[in-house]
Design a protein around this motif. Structure first.
Motif, PDB file in Angstrom:
ATOM      1  N   ASP A  93      16.079  47.228  45.076  1.00  0.00           N
ATOM      2  CA  ASP A  93      15.344  48.341  45.259  1.00  0.00           C
ATOM      3  C   ASP A  93      14.558  48.387  44.063  1.00  0.00           C
ATOM      4  O   ASP A  93      14.249  49.564  43.492  1.00  0.00           O
ATOM      5  N   GLY A  94      13.878  47.350  43.463  1.00  0.00           N
ATOM      6  CA  GLY A  94      12.739  47.437  42.650  1.00  0.00           C
ATOM      7  C   GLY A  94      13.090  47.204  41.289  1.00  0.00           C
ATOM      8  O   GLY A  94      12.639  47.389  40.331  1.00  0.00           O
ATOM      9  N   LYS A  95      14.679  47.045  41.280  1.00  0.00           N
ATOM     10  CA  LYS A  95      15.285  47.152  39.839  1.00  0.00           C
ATOM     11  C   LYS A  95      16.155  45.820  39.499  1.00  0.00           C
ATOM     12  O   LYS A  95      16.672  45.395  40.556  1.00  0.00           O
ATOM     13  N   LYS A  96      15.944  45.281  38.400  1.00  0.00           N
ATOM     14  CA  LYS A  96      16.836  44.216  38.114  1.00  0.00           C
ATOM     15  C   LYS A  96      18.232  44.457  37.967  1.00  0.00           C
ATOM     16  O   LYS A  96      18.708  45.421  37.380  1.00  0.00           O
ATOM     17  N   CYS A  97      19.098  43.633  38.739  1.00  0.00           N
ATOM     18  CA  CYS A  97      20.648  44.197  38.637  1.00  0.00           C
ATOM     19  C   CYS A  97      21.594  43.017  38.635  1.00  0.00           C
ATOM     20  O   CYS A  97      20.990  41.768  38.782  1.00  0.00           O
ATOM     21  N   LEU A  98      22.592  43.140  37.672  1.00  0.00           N
ATOM     22  CA  LEU A  98      23.582  42.255  37.570  1.00  0.00           C
ATOM     23  C   LEU A  98      24.691  42.105  38.736  1.00  0.00           C
ATOM     24  O   LEU A  98      25.250  43.209  38.829  1.00  0.00           O
ATOM     25  N   VAL A  99      24.545  41.227  39.673  1.00  0.00           N
ATOM     26  CA  VAL A  99      25.232  41.206  40.887  1.00  0.00           C
ATOM     27  C   VAL A  99      26.613  40.122  40.812  1.00  0.00           C
ATOM     28  O   VAL A  99      26.337  38.888  40.138  1.00  0.00           O
ATOM     29  N   MET A 100      27.490  40.649  41.069  1.00  0.00           N
ATOM     30  CA  MET A 100      28.983  39.791  40.930  1.00  0.00           C
ATOM     31  C   MET A 100      29.658  39.747  42.079  1.00  0.00           C
ATOM     32  O   MET A 100      29.898  40.816  42.940  1.00  0.00           O
ATOM     33  N   GLU A 101      30.267  38.728  42.369  1.00  0.00           N
ATOM     34  CA  GLU A 101      31.300  38.362  43.515  1.00  0.00           C
ATOM     35  C   GLU A 101      32.398  37.924  43.197  1.00  0.00           C
ATOM     36  O   GLU A 101      32.527  36.900  42.117  1.00  0.00           O
ATOM     37  N   GLY A 102      33.481  37.873  44.086  1.00  0.00           N
ATOM     38  CA  GLY A 102      34.789  37.389  43.379  1.00  0.00           C
ATOM     39  C   GLY A 102      35.804  37.781  44.472  1.00  0.00           C
ATOM     40  O   GLY A 102      35.553  38.367  45.640  1.00  0.00           O
ATOM     41  N   VAL A 103      37.002  37.442  43.919  1.00  0.00           N
ATOM     42  CA  VAL A 103      38.429  37.681  44.974  1.00  0.00           C
ATOM     43  C   VAL A 103      39.116  38.537  44.426  1.00  0.00           C
ATOM     44  O   VAL A 103      39.297  38.789  43.308  1.00  0.00           O
ATOM     45  N   PHE A 104      40.070  39.428  45.436  1.00  0.00           N
ATOM     46  CA  PHE A 104      40.953  40.287  44.802  1.00  0.00           C
ATOM     47  C   PHE A 104      42.251  39.427  44.689  1.00  0.00           C
ATOM     48  O   PHE A 104      42.516  38.350  45.542  1.00  0.00           O
ATOM     49  N   ALA A 105      43.254  39.720  43.571  1.00  0.00           N
ATOM     50  CA  ALA A 105      44.356  39.014  43.415  1.00  0.00           C
ATOM     51  C   ALA A 105      45.258  39.118  44.275  1.00  0.00           C
ATOM     52  O   ALA A 105      45.365  40.024  44.957  1.00  0.00           O
ATOM     53  N   ASN A 106      46.006  38.319  44.776  1.00  0.00           N
ATOM     54  CA  ASN A 106      47.087  38.300  45.862  1.00  0.00           C
ATOM     55  C   ASN A 106      48.437  38.781  45.266  1.00  0.00           C
ATOM     56  O   ASN A 106      49.562  38.410  45.096  1.00  0.00           O
ATOM     57  N   THR A 107      48.226  40.295  44.409  1.00  0.00           N
ATOM     58  CA  THR A 107      49.469  40.913  43.919  1.00  0.00           C
ATOM     59  C   THR A 107      49.279  42.450  44.761  1.00  0.00           C
ATOM     60  O   THR A 107      48.437  42.678  45.191  1.00  0.00           O
ATOM     61  N   GLU A 108      50.441  42.964  44.447  1.00  0.00           N
ATOM     62  CA  GLU A 108      50.410  44.408  45.140  1.00  0.00           C
ATOM     63  C   GLU A 108      49.035  45.339  44.685  1.00  0.00           C
ATOM     64  O   GLU A 108      48.667  45.902  45.438  1.00  0.00           O
ATOM     65  N   GLU A 109      48.972  45.238  43.125  1.00  0.00           N
ATOM     66  CA  GLU A 109      47.790  45.883  42.663  1.00  0.00           C
ATOM     67  C   GLU A 109      46.601  45.472  43.311  1.00  0.00           C
ATOM     68  O   GLU A 109      45.654  46.395  43.581  1.00  0.00           O
ATOM     69  N   GLY A 110      46.195  44.163  43.226  1.00  0.00           N
ATOM     70  CA  GLY A 110      45.095  43.794  43.731  1.00  0.00           C
ATOM     71  C   GLY A 110      44.812  43.932  45.235  1.00  0.00           C
ATOM     72  O   GLY A 110      43.661  44.432  45.511  1.00  0.00           O
ATOM     73  N   GLN A 111      45.819  43.906  46.006  1.00  0.00           N
ATOM     74  CA  GLN A 111      45.607  44.152  47.434  1.00  0.00           C
ATOM     75  C   GLN A 111      45.708  45.777  47.730  1.00  0.00           C
ATOM     76  O   GLN A 111      44.964  45.995  48.710  1.00  0.00           O
ATOM     77  N   TYR A 112      46.017  46.532  46.609  1.00  0.00           N
ATOM     78  CA  TYR A 112      45.868  47.877  46.924  1.00  0.00           C
ATOM     79  C   TYR A 112      44.312  48.378  46.804  1.00  0.00           C
ATOM     80  O   TYR A 112      43.648  49.167  47.418  1.00  0.00           O
ATOM     81  N   VAL A 113      43.882  47.781  45.548  1.00  0.00           N
ATOM     82  CA  VAL A 113      42.552  48.068  45.272  1.00  0.00           C
ATOM     83  C   VAL A 113      41.802  47.474  46.591  1.00  0.00           C
ATOM     84  O   VAL A 113      40.585  47.999  47.007  1.00  0.00           O
ATOM     85  N   ARG A 114      41.795  46.148  46.827  1.00  0.00           N
ATOM     86  CA  ARG A 114      41.225  45.701  48.096  1.00  0.00           C
ATOM     87  C   ARG A 114      41.273  46.595  49.385  1.00  0.00           C
ATOM     88  O   ARG A 114      40.067  46.740  50.004  1.00  0.00           O
ATOM     89  N   LYS A 115      42.363  47.120  49.835  1.00  0.00           N
ATOM     90  CA  LYS A 115      42.478  48.005  50.850  1.00  0.00           C
ATOM     91  C   LYS A 115      41.355  49.343  50.702  1.00  0.00           C
ATOM     92  O   LYS A 115      40.867  49.523  51.531  1.00  0.00           O
TER      93      LYS A 115
END
Length: 212
Positions: A93-115
């Motif tokens: 959208d006309g602005k420079k951005c820092l774009v990050m990709e990754g994976v959610f941890a296979n833990t209860e907390e990680g999968q809660y945030v993933r959901k």
């Protein structure tokens, strides 16, 4: 007769390869369940009245331990909810951005945030960093420490790319609905030019999620 070994040249080459290996973050070495792709930071005024310049990011140290946290919690082990495996500077959208990709941890907390993320409830992130140089309200050089998912980010543009693209589509439909028939061809052409970058980012994001 054996060729004489250029020790200086060999050592320099070896050193570069070792540093490259140490700094490399490969998706194959990061295990988890579920992926994300987000705008981590954008060149827009945040809620602190500052602009973080995209070209000033130093990510070398972060790539050695590319953690994703919950709410900038550096002290609780359970707050580590994922890891980053791709970082790029993209124009959105006309602005420079820092774009990050990754994976959610296979833990209860990680999968809660993933959901929450997959359901479209949690869409925002925030960068943890150390400012190094400033120019007025612009932070021109900064070291990335971590990326956190959070409910209320400092930068309102630090969102899921899927949410960003859907917002652009909604905006397009609203503009077209209010247009006069005789202006439609010109308007469509203008919208196509204005939104092409966002559409490309959306398609890239969706394709990555489908193929990973």
């Amino acid at each position: 007769m054996l060729q004489k070994l250029n020790l200086k040249e060999f050592s320099a080459t070896a050193a570069k390869e070792i540093l490259k290996a140490l700094n490399k973050t490969d998706a194959k070495t990061v295990k988890g369940e579920g992926r994300f792709k987000v705008i981590a930071s954008c060149e827009s005024v945040d809620r602190d009245g500052e602009i973080i310049m995209a070209d000033g990011w130093d990510i070398k140290n972060y790539q050695k331990n590319p953690v994703i946290l919950w709410g900038h919690n550096y002290w609780d082990m359970k707050a580590i909810i994922g890891a980053c495996d791709k970082i790029n500077i993209d124009e959105i959208d006309g602005k420079k951005c820092l774009v990050m990709e990754g994976v959610f941890a296979n833990t209860e907390e990680g999968q809660y945030v993933r959901k929450l993320y997959d359901d479209g409830i949690l869409k925002t992130v925030s960068v943890g960093f150390i400012p190094k140089e400033r120019n007025g309200n612009q932070i021109t050089k900064q070291e990335l420490l971590e990326l956190s998912f959070c409910g209320v980010p400092s930068n309102p543009d630090a969102v899921s790319l899927e949410k960003f693209a859907k917002g652009m589509i909604t905006k397009t439909l609203e503009v077209l609905a209010g247009a006069k028939a005789e202006d439609m061809e010109t308007l469509v052409s203008q919208l196509r030019d204005d939104l092409q970058g966002s559409v490309d980012a959306f398609v890239e994001s969706m394709t990555a999620e489908e193929t990973d």
